[in-house]
Every structure is written in C-alpha cells, then in structure tokens.
Write an enzyme that holds these catalytic residues in place. Structure first.
Site, PDB file in Angstrom:
ATOM      1  N   SER A   1      81.596 -41.735  51.352  1.00 35.26           N
ATOM      2  CA  SER A   1      82.117 -42.906  50.631  1.00 35.26           C
ATOM      3  C   SER A   1      82.686 -43.940  51.601  1.00 35.26           C
ATOM      4  O   SER A   1      82.866 -43.672  52.790  1.00 35.26           O
ATOM      5  CB  SER A   1      83.205 -42.462  49.656  1.00 35.26           C
ATOM      6  OG  SER A   1      82.758 -41.360  48.905  1.00 35.26           O
TER       7      SER A   1
HETATM    8  C1  LIG Z   1      80.169 -39.607  46.858  1.00 31.05           C
HETATM    9  S1  LIG Z   1      79.567 -38.045  47.251  1.00 31.05           S
HETATM   10  C2  LIG Z   1      80.917 -37.241  48.025  1.00 31.05           C
HETATM   11  C3  LIG Z   1      81.462 -37.862  49.258  1.00 31.05           C
HETATM   12  C4  LIG Z   1      82.297 -36.920  50.041  1.00 31.05           C
HETATM   13  N1  LIG Z   1      83.612 -36.790  49.519  1.00 31.05           N
HETATM   14  C5  LIG Z   1      82.325 -37.267  51.515  1.00 31.05           C
HETATM   15  O1  LIG Z   1      83.383 -37.469  52.073  1.00 31.05           O
HETATM   16  O2  LIG Z   1      81.269 -37.270  52.116  1.00 31.05           O
HETATM   17  C6  LIG Z   1      79.578 -37.207  45.685  1.00 31.05           C
HETATM   18  C7  LIG Z   1      79.116 -35.778  45.778  1.00 31.05           C
HETATM   19  O3  LIG Z   1      79.355 -35.151  44.521  1.00 31.05           O
HETATM   20  C8  LIG Z   1      78.369 -34.169  44.337  1.00 31.05           C
HETATM   21  N2  LIG Z   1      78.357 -33.797  42.920  1.00 31.05           N
HETATM   22  C9  LIG Z   1      77.784 -34.450  41.875  1.00 31.05           C
HETATM   23  N3  LIG Z   1      78.007 -33.788  40.724  1.00 31.05           N
HETATM   24  C10 LIG Z   1      78.735 -32.695  41.047  1.00 31.05           C
HETATM   25  C11 LIG Z   1      79.270 -31.624  40.296  1.00 31.05           C
HETATM   26  N4  LIG Z   1      79.098 -31.538  38.973  1.00 31.05           N
HETATM   27  N5  LIG Z   1      79.965 -30.671  40.954  1.00 31.05           N
HETATM   28  C12 LIG Z   1      80.163 -30.738  42.305  1.00 31.05           C
HETATM   29  N6  LIG Z   1      79.660 -31.716  43.071  1.00 31.05           N
HETATM   30  C13 LIG Z   1      78.971 -32.695  42.452  1.00 31.05           C
HETATM   31  C14 LIG Z   1      77.101 -34.862  44.829  1.00 31.05           C
HETATM   32  O4  LIG Z   1      76.094 -33.910  45.125  1.00 31.05           O
HETATM   33  C15 LIG Z   1      77.625 -35.602  46.050  1.00 31.05           C
HETATM   34  O5  LIG Z   1      77.459 -34.839  47.215  1.00 31.05           O
END
Ligand SMILES: C[S@@+](CC[C@H](N)C(=O)[O-])C[C@H]1O[C@@H](n2cnc3c(N)ncnc32)[C@H](O)[C@@H]1O
Length: 418
Positions: free
Chosen positions: A103
């Site tokens: 992000s």
């Molecule tokens: C914006 S990214 C995360 C960024 C992360 N915090 C970083 O610092 O790199 C959102 C993440 O949420 C995951 N995601 C989506 N739905 C999810 C769920 N139901 N449970 C867990 N992870 C999920 C996606 O696969 C993705 O990797």
C-alpha cells in the site's frame, strides 16, 4: 524483555525513503519502524506498472529492469505485486485487476496511527498489546507492527497461499518471523489458534463493505478495529471502530469514518460478478430527471457517500462513447442480486435543458432509490462522510448519522410514495 530483530546479512542496508517526512507528520510514533524495516526488503522481484498505452498492468521484473523496479518501490504510492489472483488474464500476459499490492506508505502510516497505540509502548516479545492483521500482502506492514509490538504479539492472515509464502519468507529473513496464517481473514481462525477476544487491535489492509463480525468477536472490549470501508459504488473511507463489549455470545463495535482511503476489497467482497448490457434490453422503463448525476454518483465527500450507505448493494460504471468529449456520457447503475439496472444519459443538449433521460429495468428502481437518498441528504443538511459511522453487532451492521443513537432507516423512493 526487548529483542532486536536478527537481520540476514544478505539484506542491503536501508536507504532513507523520500516519503519519510510525510510518515513523520502522519504517524510520529511509527517513524522508527519505517526506518528499521524498509519497503524494498518485502517487495517481490515481480511487480506491475500501469500500461502506458492501453488498459491493464505490465510486469516489471527486478532482474531485468532494476531501475524501474526501484523507482516504483521508492514512490509514495501503492505498488502492484499481484494481478488477477496470480494468473494475468489479458492477452500478452497483461494483468487486468490488481489483487495484491504494497500500500501507499503515507496511507499505511495513517492507518497505523489510527490504531491509537499507547505512546510509551516498547517493543517486546512477552505478553503485550496483541494485533491481528488481515491481508498480509508483502509482509511490510506486518513487519512495522512487529517492530513496534514485538514479533510474538502480531498475527497476520493472508488468503493467497503464494503471497502468504512470500511474506513468511521475507519476514523471517529480515528478523520479523511473525505467524502468518494462510486463510480467509473474514472467518475466525481454527479453534486451536483461537482464544475468544484475543486481540487488542484488528487492522485490515483490504477493504470491506460488510465488516466481518468475527473481527469484533476476536477483539477485546476497548480494543480498536481499523479497516478501509468501501462499496463497489464508491472509493473508500477509513473506519475506526471501538469494541464496546465482547462476550462469547455477544460482541459489538461502533465508530466513525475518519479519512479517505482507497484499498482493494476483501476477496469475497469484490463485486462485479454481473454487469448488465442495457443495449440488449429495449423494454426498460424510460423517464426524465432534473437531478444531474454528479452529486449522487461522484461527489465523494458529499452525497455519493450517503447514497452508498442508503442504497444497498449498488454498483456503477461510467462510459464515455468519445474519450475526447467529456460532456457526453452514460452512467450505469446496477445491483446483481435482483438483476436491476438504471442508466442516466448526459449530453450537451440535456445539460442545456437540465433534463436527463433515465432508463430503469428490474425489480429495483435504482435511480428512484438514488433520488430518494439525495432528498434525504438534502433534508439532513448535506452531511459529509465523517459525520457517519457504523455499529457492528450480532444482528448485523447498522449505519448512523452523527451518533449511534441515530441509525439510518430505510428510505422510500419517490414513486412509491406517490
Ligand atoms: C493491499 S494488500 C495488503 C498490503 C500489505 N499490508 C502490505 O504491506 O504489503 C491486501 C491483501 O489482502 C489479501 N486479502 C484479500 N482478501 C482477504 C481475506 N479474505 N483474508 C485475508 N487476506 C485477504 C489480498 O490477497 C492482498 O494480499
């Protein structure tokens, strides 16, 4: 006991990031963590950049384009790390949709600040403040949490197994071996991993429009939940909830929208499963409206946020038949469950008369519902998004204006009142 992270010798020493000043302004208590755990330690070699000549996302491999990779990683912007759940769907290996990213650093700082950690909190691995993170992604945010709270006090959940594996490895090799669970963060973890109300904070880095009740159940009374909230209708706002009580049978959290924040949605809350084709439906009901679509559809701070709360399950797209003509376009509004849609057409002639053609089809009259929401917004003094909040309880999610004691009721479209 304070434990220093053990850093693998292969990892390059950190360079100061150009956006650290913005992080300092947004979240002074987190600067040390950002300095200690730089972004480039966590970003995979394969990232994606916007296709400059068409739609979608093009791959950038660190080994083949090290400068482009480094430039992307140095920006105060999100960097795409996965497209189309790992299988690019557009011809030529181009990605269509972003499904994981690291992000925007300043936004991460805002979210971390919103967790309201005590200022005298020191890193430790013994019992301390415990955080559950949903959406591990690259593991960078996880490392920042671990730096501040201690590795043993952070648990992170990532739905995509490949992404979870990458994060686990990156965290271990940089000295932050946090427990990363591969699974759906909307579900409660398996019983063996789960004590009721185990966490002091829950932070999601993926957006929801239905806040999972499991997050409330897993957070202690007085604990804080921070998540981007976003419907397929609108960009998102950061929601900060405080858990008011949490028993094994009943839990509740309540709080306000506090900031702009645009994130990818949780996997099960993506929307877009059905997009209607109004051109194939000649029998749609036609009417005219004097309400220009800008305010209810696109005015984020104003009416459109209100519409996203009052008109459930709404989605939209806007089509410009001629990309050089910004005055001629069609707004398509749709709702998948009832297979309802509405279009509103803006042309220079319609702008001149201030009367716009509306077509509606399906069980719900979506434009009528939007007009009713617009009227409600006017009658309530044009509230902006920070005046709204949500309460999450065992019976579901309820939106309110100004105070939890003022829940938003159902609205009545104008033609059903006639
Ligand atoms: C914006 S990214 C995360 C960024 C992360 N915090 C970083 O610092 O790199 C959102 C993440 O949420 C995951 N995601 C989506 N739905 C999810 C769920 N139901 N449970 C867990 N992870 C999920 C996606 O696969 C993705 O990797």
């Amino acid at each position: 006991m304070t434990t220093e992270p053990v850093r693998a010798t292969a990892v390059a020493p950190p360079k100061p990031a150009p956006w650290l000043g913005s992080v300092r302004a947004a979240a002074p208590g987190w600067v040390e963590a950002f300095e200690a755990a730089p972004r480039e330690w966590f970003v995979p070699d394969l990232v994606w950049r916007k296709n400059p000549t068409g739609r979608g996302w093009l791959p950038v491999n660190r080994n083949m384009e090290p400068e482009t990779w480094a430039e992307l990683v140095a920006t105060d912007d999100f960097v795409v790390t996965q497209v189309d759940d790992g299988h690019p769907t557009l011809p030529g290996g181009i990605g269509r949709a972003v499904t994981s990213s690291t992000s925007m650093p300043t936004m991460m700082a805002v979210m971390l600040h919103t967790l309201n950690l005590p200022t005298d909190l020191h890193r430790r691995n013994g019992p301390g403040l415990r955080v559950l993170e949903i959406g591990t992604g690259t593991g960078w945010n996880t490392a920042l949490l671990a730096h501040r709270l201690g590795v043993g006090n952070v648990t992170s959940i990532e739905i995509d197994p490949q992404i979870a594996d990458h994060a686990r490895a990156a965290l271990a090799s940089t000295g932050y071996p946090v427990t990363v669970i591969t699974g759906d963060g909307e579900q409660a973890p398996p019983a063996s991993d789960h004590d009721h109300a185990l966490y002091d904070r829950v932070i999601s880095t993926a957006a929801c429009h239905r806040v999972p009740y499991t997050w409330v159940q897993q957070c202690k009374p007085g604990g804080i939940i921070v998540t981007p909230w976003q419907t397929p209708y609108l960009g998102s706002a950061l929601l900060q909830l405080t858990v008011t009580h949490s028993t094994t049978t009943d839990a509740m959290a309540s709080g306000r929208f506090i900031e702009h924040a645009s994130f990818m949605p949780l996997r099960a809350q993506r929307g877009g499963d059905w997009i209607p084709d109004p051109d194939t439906e000649p029998d749609a009901a036609e009417s005219a409206t004097a309400l220009h679509p800008y305010e209810p559809v696109s005015d984020y701070d104003g009416c459109a946020f209100t519409v996203s709360l009052l008109v459930p399950d709404l989605e939209k797209s806007i089509a410009f038949p001629d990309p050089h003509d910004q005055h001629t376009y069609e707004v398509l509004l749709f709702e998948a469950t009832s297979r309802s849609w509405a279009t509103i057409t803006v042309t220079p002639a319609a702008l001149h008369t201030d009367i716009y053609l509306v077509r509606q089809h399906g069980q719900r009259r979506l434009w009528d519902e939007i007009e009713a929401a617009y009227t409600w917004w006017e009658h309530h003094g044009h509230p902006t998004y920070t005046q709204f909040g949500l309460t999450i309880g065992a019976t579901g999610q309820r939106a309110w204006l100004d105070d939890p004691s003022q829940p938003l009721g159902p609205i009545t479209p104008p033609d059903s009142r006639a």
